[in-house]
Scaffold this active site. Structure first.
Site, PDB file in Angstrom:
ATOM      1  N   HIS A 171      51.303  26.859 -17.534  1.00 23.14           N
ATOM      2  CA  HIS A 171      49.870  26.942 -17.202  1.00 23.14           C
ATOM      3  C   HIS A 171      49.401  25.665 -16.503  1.00 23.14           C
ATOM      4  O   HIS A 171      48.744  25.725 -15.458  1.00 23.14           O
ATOM      5  CB  HIS A 171      49.088  27.167 -18.501  1.00 23.14           C
ATOM      6  CG  HIS A 171      47.605  27.261 -18.333  1.00 23.14           C
ATOM      7  ND1 HIS A 171      46.928  28.464 -18.313  1.00 23.14           N
ATOM      8  CD2 HIS A 171      46.653  26.304 -18.187  1.00 23.14           C
ATOM      9  CE1 HIS A 171      45.641  28.241 -18.164  1.00 23.14           C
ATOM     10  NE2 HIS A 171      45.441  26.935 -18.082  1.00 23.14           N
ATOM     11  N   GLU A 172      49.734  24.524 -17.092  1.00 19.52           N
ATOM     12  CA  GLU A 172      49.273  23.261 -16.507  1.00 19.52           C
ATOM     13  C   GLU A 172      49.979  22.957 -15.190  1.00 19.52           C
ATOM     14  O   GLU A 172      49.405  22.309 -14.312  1.00 19.52           O
ATOM     15  CB  GLU A 172      49.461  22.116 -17.510  1.00 19.52           C
ATOM     16  CG  GLU A 172      48.693  22.279 -18.819  1.00 19.52           C
ATOM     17  CD  GLU A 172      47.199  22.535 -18.639  1.00 19.52           C
ATOM     18  OE1 GLU A 172      46.642  22.129 -17.589  1.00 19.52           O
ATOM     19  OE2 GLU A 172      46.598  23.146 -19.532  1.00 19.52           O
ATOM     20  N   GLU A 220      41.727  28.071 -12.370  1.00 17.03           N
ATOM     21  CA  GLU A 220      42.297  28.928 -13.403  1.00 17.03           C
ATOM     22  C   GLU A 220      43.070  30.093 -12.808  1.00 17.03           C
ATOM     23  O   GLU A 220      44.011  30.600 -13.422  1.00 17.03           O
ATOM     24  CB  GLU A 220      41.200  29.436 -14.337  1.00 17.03           C
ATOM     25  CG  GLU A 220      40.655  28.382 -15.276  1.00 17.03           C
ATOM     26  CD  GLU A 220      41.704  27.786 -16.193  1.00 17.03           C
ATOM     27  OE1 GLU A 220      42.625  28.518 -16.620  1.00 17.03           O
ATOM     28  OE2 GLU A 220      41.612  26.585 -16.499  1.00 17.03           O
ATOM     29  N   HIS A 263      47.802  24.408 -12.543  1.00 17.06           N
ATOM     30  CA  HIS A 263      46.697  23.525 -12.170  1.00 17.06           C
ATOM     31  C   HIS A 263      47.182  22.385 -11.276  1.00 17.06           C
ATOM     32  O   HIS A 263      46.591  22.097 -10.227  1.00 17.06           O
ATOM     33  CB  HIS A 263      46.074  22.918 -13.432  1.00 17.06           C
ATOM     34  CG  HIS A 263      45.145  23.830 -14.165  1.00 17.06           C
ATOM     35  ND1 HIS A 263      44.046  24.413 -13.576  1.00 17.06           N
ATOM     36  CD2 HIS A 263      45.133  24.240 -15.465  1.00 17.06           C
ATOM     37  CE1 HIS A 263      43.397  25.148 -14.468  1.00 17.06           C
ATOM     38  NE2 HIS A 263      44.039  25.063 -15.621  1.00 17.06           N
TER      39      HIS A 263
END
Length: 490
Positions: A255-256, A285, A259
Site C-alpha cells: 500500500h505504501e 489513495e 503512495h
C-alpha cells in the site's frame, strides 16, 4: 526576471522547506527518541511559522497579479500557488503555529494512549486540536460549510454533500455483498502460525521490489501506523509487524509503495513546484489501493506470493495457491480499518466520515466520542469493540489534525476501480507478468497515465483522462461483486 520567474524561485524555496518539515514528521514517527517530544513540537511549530510567513508574503500576491503563463503548466502552477496563498492568508499565523505544535505533541500522546488502551489520556489533547480545527475551518470557510473547508485541503473541489451521496450509492451493494459472503457455505481458512519479524520484513522488501520501488530514493522502516513520506528524490515508506499476521506487514508495505511510487513517478521537471506532488489524497489513495488490492490481492500476484511465503516460513497452514488466494481475501468482521478486507473497508471509512463531520459541526463532543464510535461500530458491523486500541484509538489522523482526510480513502477506492478497469483493457496479459512477481507493466501504465502528471490536472480530470470515462462507483462495485462471488462460490 519576469514576475512568473520571481514567483517560481520563491516557491522553490518554500517547497524545499516544506519537504524539510515533512522529514521532521517522518523522524518523529520512526526513530526519534521518546523523550524528544516537546523539543520536536517546538521545532515543528517554528518550521510552520516560517512556512506560513512565506505562503502569506505580500510579494506572492503581487507576483500572482503580474505573472503571465506561457503554457498549460505555467497556468496550473499559478492557479495552485494562488489557491495556497488565498487559503494561507485566511489563517492567522498564531493559529497555524499552534496547530503545528499541538498536533506534534498529540501524536506522541496518541501513540502512548493507544499502547495503553487509555483514551482518557488522549481525549483532552484531541479536544484542543478539535477547537483549533474548528477555528481554522471557520477562517477558511468564510461563512460557508466548515467541513467542506477542511475537505478541500485533501480533495480540492469535493464537498461533503457529494461524498455523502457517493457513500449512499455504495452502501447498499456493499452491505448486501458482505451479507452474502458472510452467509456463504464456503469460508476460507485463516492463516495460522508464527511469522518472525525479520522474515516478514525481508518479504516486505521483496514485495516492494516486485512493484518497482526505487530503493536508491527510498527506504523501509517501522512505525505504529504505516505511512509514506517525501517526494522527488526521497520518498520513504513504513510498515508494522504482527508476528501472527504477516499480511498486516506485507500489504501495508505494498500500500505504501503505491503512495511512494506516485511521488517518485512524477515528472522530474516538476520538482520544487506545486506540480511536483500528488494532486489530491483521493488520487494518492487510488495508487496505494490499486497496488494493494486489485494487483496485490489478485489471483496472479497472490499465487507468486504464496510460493515466496511458503519458502520463507517453511510451509504454510493453507495447502495451495488457490486456497491462499481465498485466505488473502478472507472477509471477517474485524475492528481495524487498515486490515479490513475490500468488501468492508469502505464501511469503516463511512463511519469515520460521519463521526468527524459531527465533531466539526459541534453535533458531537469529544467526551462522547468513544461511546458514539462503539455504538456506530456495533450497528454497522454487528460486533462490539473489545478495546479502545481497536476502536477510537486505532487511527492517528485526528491526533495530527487530519479532519476531512478519511473520505479520500473511499474516494481513492472508487478511482482505483475506474483505473483497474481501464488498465485491464489496455494490458490484457497483465496477469501473466503478475504470476511471475513482475508488476512492471501495471506500474508503467499507472505511471504513464496518472503518476507522471503530478498536480497538473484536477483530481477527477486526472482519472477521467486516464480512463476515458466519467468517474463512477460502478467499476469498483462490479469488480468486488465478481471477485468475491468467485471466491465464496456464490
Amino acid at each position: 526576471m519576469s514576475a512568473f520567474d520571481d514567483l517560481l524561485a520563491f516557491q522553490r524555496q518554500t517547497e524545499a522547506l516544506s519537504s524539510v518539515a515533512e522529514r521532521l514528521g517522518w523522524d518523529q514517527e520512526t526513530v526519534m527518541p521518546r523523550g524528544a517530544t516537546e523539543q520536536r513540537a517546538e521545532e515543528t511549530a517554528a518550521m510552520e511559522a516560517v512556512l506560513h510567513e512565506r505562503r502569506t508574503d505580500p510579494r506572492v500576491g503581487e507576483w500572482l497579479d503580474q505573472a503571465v503563463p506561457e503554457d498549460e503548466e505555467d497556468a496550473r502552477i499559478i492557479e495552485l500557488i494562488a489557491r495556497d496563498h488565498q487559503r494561507a492568508t485566511r489563517i492567522p499565523a498564531r493559529l497555524a503555529t499552534e496547530l503545528a505544535k499541538q498536533t506534534s505533541l498529540a501524536q506522541s500522546i496518541w501513540a502512548e494512549a493507544r499502547a495503553n488502551d487509555a483514551p482518557q489520556d488522549f481525549l483532552p489533547a484531541l479536544n484542543d486540536i478539535l477547537m483549533l480545527k474548528r477555528e481554522e475551518a471557520a477562517a477558511l470557510a468564510d461563512g460557508g460549510d466548515l467541513y467542506d473547508a477542511l475537505l478541500d485541503d485533501y480533495e480540492p473541489g469535493a464537498t461533503q454533500a457529494q461524498i455523502a451521496a457517493l457513500f449512499d450509492a455504495m452502501r447498499p451493494r456493499l452491505v448486501a455483498l458482505r451479507d452474502d459472503v458472510l452467509g456463504a457455505e464456503f469460508q476460507p481458512q485463516p492463516l495460522k502460525g508464527d511469522f518472525p519479524q525479520e522474515t516478514q520484513l525481508r518479504l516486505a522488501r521483496t514485495c516492494a521490489t516486485a512493484f518497482g520501488y526505487d530503493w536508491s530514493r527510498g527506504r523501509l522502516d517501522l512505525a505504529v501506523h504505516p505511512f509514506s513520506s517525501g517526494r522527488w528524490q526521497d520518498s520513504r515508506i513504513t510498515t508494522r509487524v504482527v508476528e501472527t499476521d504477516p499480511f498486516n506487514c506485507l500489504y501495508s508495505t505494498i500500500h505504501e509503495v503505491g503512495h511512494s511510487s506516485y511521488e517518485l513517478g512524477i515528472d522530474s521537471d516538476y520538482a520544487f513546484t506545486p506540480l511536483g506532488r500528488g494532486v489530491s489524497m483521493g488520487a494518492h489513495e487510488s495508487q496505494s489501493r490499486i497496488y494493494e488490492n486489485q494487483i496485490g490481492r489478485g489471483r496472479a500476484f497472490s499465487g507468486w506470493l504464496y510460493q515466496r511465503m511458503s519458502d520463507a516460513f517453511d510451509g504454510l497452514s493453507v495447502p495451495d495457491a488457490e486456497a491462499f488466494y481465498a485466505t488473502v481475501n478472507r472477509v471477517t468482521p474485524g475492528y481495524i480499518r487498515t486490515e479490513a478486507d475490500e468488501v468492508q473497508y469502505n464501511l469503516h471509512v463511512m463511519l469515520r466520515f460521519d463521526l468527524e463531520r459531527d465533531l466539526i459541526a459541534g453535533r458531537l463532543d469529544v467526551e462522547n466520542l468513544v461511546e458514539a464510535w462503539n455504538a456506530r461500530f456495533l450497528k454497522d458491523f454487528g460486533v462490539a469493540v473489545d478495546r479502545p486500541a481497536h476502536g477510537v484509538l486505532q487511527d492517528v489522523h485526528w491526533a495530527v489534525g487530519l479532519f476531512g482526510y478519511f473520505p479520500t480513502y473511499a474516494l481513492g477506492n472508487v478511482y482505483a476501480g475506474c483505473l483497474n478497469a481501464a488498465m485491464r483493457q489496455a494490458v490484457p496479459d497483465l496477469d501473466r507478468f503478475l504470476a511471475q512477481g513482475d508488476a512492471g507493466p501495471a506500474v508503467e501504465w499507472l505511471r504513464e497515465n496518472v503518476q507522471r502528471h503530478g498536480g497538473l490536472y484536477p483530481p477527477r480530470d486526472l482519472i477521467e483522462r486516464a480512463t476515458g470515462a466519467p468517474v463512477s462507483e460502478e467499476p469498483l462495485l462490479d469488480y468486488l461483486e465478481e471477485k468475491f462471488a468467485g471466491i465464496y462460490r456464490l
